[in-house]
Every structure is written in structure tokens, then in C-alpha cells.
Enzyme design. Structure first.
Site, PDB file in Angstrom:
ATOM      1  N   GLY A 168       6.741  -6.099  -8.552  1.00 44.72           N
ATOM      2  CA  GLY A 168       6.696  -7.129  -7.530  1.00 44.72           C
ATOM      3  C   GLY A 168       5.496  -6.991  -6.614  1.00 44.72           C
ATOM      4  O   GLY A 168       4.657  -6.097  -6.769  1.00 44.72           O
ATOM      5  N   LYS A 180       3.533  -8.723 -14.157  1.00 46.80           N
ATOM      6  CA  LYS A 180       3.247  -9.008 -12.746  1.00 46.80           C
ATOM      7  C   LYS A 180       3.540 -10.486 -12.520  1.00 46.80           C
ATOM      8  O   LYS A 180       2.783 -11.352 -12.969  1.00 46.80           O
ATOM      9  CB  LYS A 180       1.779  -8.696 -12.436  1.00 46.80           C
ATOM     10  N   GLU A 236       0.812  -1.228   0.000  1.00 44.71           N
ATOM     11  CA  GLU A 236       0.000   0.000   0.000  1.00 44.71           C
ATOM     12  C   GLU A 236       0.843   1.275   0.000  1.00 44.71           C
ATOM     13  O   GLU A 236       0.518   2.255   0.667  1.00 44.71           O
ATOM     14  CB  GLU A 236      -0.953   0.010   1.206  1.00 44.71           C
ATOM     15  N   VAL A 237       1.930   1.258  -0.746  1.00 51.00           N
ATOM     16  CA  VAL A 237       2.771   2.459  -0.847  1.00 51.00           C
ATOM     17  C   VAL A 237       2.584   3.189  -2.178  1.00 51.00           C
ATOM     18  O   VAL A 237       3.205   4.223  -2.407  1.00 51.00           O
ATOM     19  CB  VAL A 237       4.274   2.115  -0.657  1.00 51.00           C
ATOM     20  N   THR A 266      -1.751 -11.584  -6.110  1.00 54.34           N
ATOM     21  CA  THR A 266      -2.424 -12.230  -4.990  1.00 54.34           C
ATOM     22  C   THR A 266      -3.643 -11.416  -4.565  1.00 54.34           C
ATOM     23  O   THR A 266      -3.726 -10.216  -4.807  1.00 54.34           O
ATOM     24  CB  THR A 266      -1.486 -12.403  -3.792  1.00 54.34           C
TER      25      THR A 266
END
Length: 233
Positions: free
Chosen positions: A111, A37, A12-13, A41
Site C-alpha cells: 500500500g 502496487k 518513510e518507515v 504516487t
């Protein structure tokens, strides 16, 4: 630079939005772009994932590829194990990225989570992917209090593996930054051991079509943009 690995200092950055911004800026500069990607997930079979989000923001001209999808929002190794499926391994990612690089000017490998999140039960990480590709790494960071430590740790992990940090980008910059955030503009590059290459505003992912026009103004020339650090920082 034909392949750029994009990681973050955590979840969540703003990693996906930054990936989209880099893609949009490169497209505006006349480059062909692909985004890869390795492991998505926390998304169901028919739900849009990060690749779809990058293409929504940057444009359908971006080629998208996803190697595996696991339903639970966990680290890739854990998610694969719990799903009873084989994980994605670095060699597979490197092969896919190299193949995309044969037909695109820029391949962005995004990532999951941070640099050292496990991809498989042997402990492979995105750092291993970057090593196999001999590709630079772009680190997406948070602007506020606490970011200097995790940024320094990520930079140290890259250097200890002989990997090059292309730079850092702040993934979500608020309209009214606090004192720590303003000070971090100068301190983050020192912590990372790499230059600050951009600042993406908070809420950028909600801009729609305006995202593509605005993206080059958030990123430095090294990322095909026009942004430059404020004087004195």
C-alpha cells in the site's frame, strides 16, 4: 498464505525495503513471488517506482505489477483527483491480486502510506483491499520513540475490521539503537497485538546484490526467514 498485504504505520518507515526483503526470503525458499502496487504516487511516467525498487533488491525473478501512477507525492485519492484521473478502487486491486495468486506462491500487495490512507473519494482504504481478499496484513513500523502509539492504533484498526495482523517488522533498525528502541523490541508486539517478525537494518536498501543473501536473516520463519527475537524479548 498466498497473498500478504503490506502496510506501514506511516510514510518513510521502510515499507518497500521490507517488501523486498520478504520477496527475497520467499525466493530463497523456492517460492515464486509477485509484488503489486495499487497506486504509485510522486513518480513520473518514466521513473522507477516501488515495484522497480523491490525487483532491484529482491531480484528480477519477482513479477511486478502497478495499477496506476499519479505524479504528485500525495495520498492516492488526492493525487488521482488532482491529476483528473480515476482512482484505484479496492475491487480492482483485489481482482489483480487474485489473478497474480493463480500463478505465484506469494503475492505482496504494498500500500501507500498507512493502513487508512484514502484510495478514493468514497473513503476506501487498503484495509478494504485486505478484507476483500481475506488476506493477512503485515505492518512495517519504526523503532523509536512514538512508535508504540501508532502501532497500537494500526493494530486496533485491523482488529475492529476483523482483519488479521500477520505480524510487525521494524523497517529500519540503526547500528546503535537508543534506550527507547531497545525497550520497544519487547513493547511493540504488545502494542500491535501481533508478533515481531523481523528487523531490517538501517541502510539495507543500499546493499545491492548482498541484499538478497542477507534478507532471510532479517525475517522470522513465518516470512520464510531464519531470524528469531533476542532471548528475553
Amino acid at each position: 498464505m498466498s497473498i500478504l498485504v503490506v502496510t506501514g504505520t506511516g510514510t518513510e518507515v521502510g515499507k518497500t525495503v521490507v517488501t523486498a526483503a520478504v520477496a527475497a526470503a520467499a525466493l530463497a525458499a523456492g517460492r515464486s513471488v509477485a509484488v503489486l502496487k495499487p497506486a504509485q504516487t510522486g513518480v513520473g511516467p518514466d521513473e522507477p517506482g516501488d515495484v522497480a525498487e523491490v525487483r532491484r533488491l529482491a531480484g528480477e525473478e519477482v513479477t511486478g505489477a502497478e495499477l496506476a501512477r499519479f505524479p504528485e507525492p500525495l495520498a492516492p485519492a488526492t493525487a488521482a483527483r488532482r491529476a483528473g484521473r480515476e482512482p484505484v478502487r479496492p475491487a480492482e486491486v483485489a481482482r489483480a491480486a487474485a489473478k497474480l495468486a493463480e500463478e505465484h506462491d506469494l503475492v505482496l500487495v504494498e500500500g501507500a502510506g498507512g493502513l487508512l490512507v484514502r484510495m478514493d473519494d468514497e473513503g476506501a482504504t487498503l484495509a478494504d483491499v485486505a478484507g476483500l481478499l481475506d488476506a493477512p496484513v503485515l505492518v512495517v513500523v519504526q523503532p523509536g520513540l512514538g512508535t508504540l502509539n501508532v502501532t497500537a492504533l494500526t493494530g486496533e484498526a485491523l482488529r475492529s475490521r476483523g482483519l488479521r495482523c500477520e505480524g510487525i517488522v521494524i523497517g529500519s533498525w540503526p547500528a546503535e539503537p537508543d534506550l527507547a528502541m531497545r525497550c520497544n523490541l519487547a513493547d511493540l508486539p504488545e502494542s500491535a497485538g501481533a508478533p515481531l517478525l523481523g528487523i531490517v537494518p538501517e541502510g539495507a536498501g543500499g546493499l545491492g546484490d548482498a541484499f538478497r543473501r542477507a534478507a532471510p536473516g532479517w525475517l522470522a520463519p513465518a516470512l520464510h526467514g531464519t531470524w528469531r527475537p533476542p532471548a528475553g524479548d
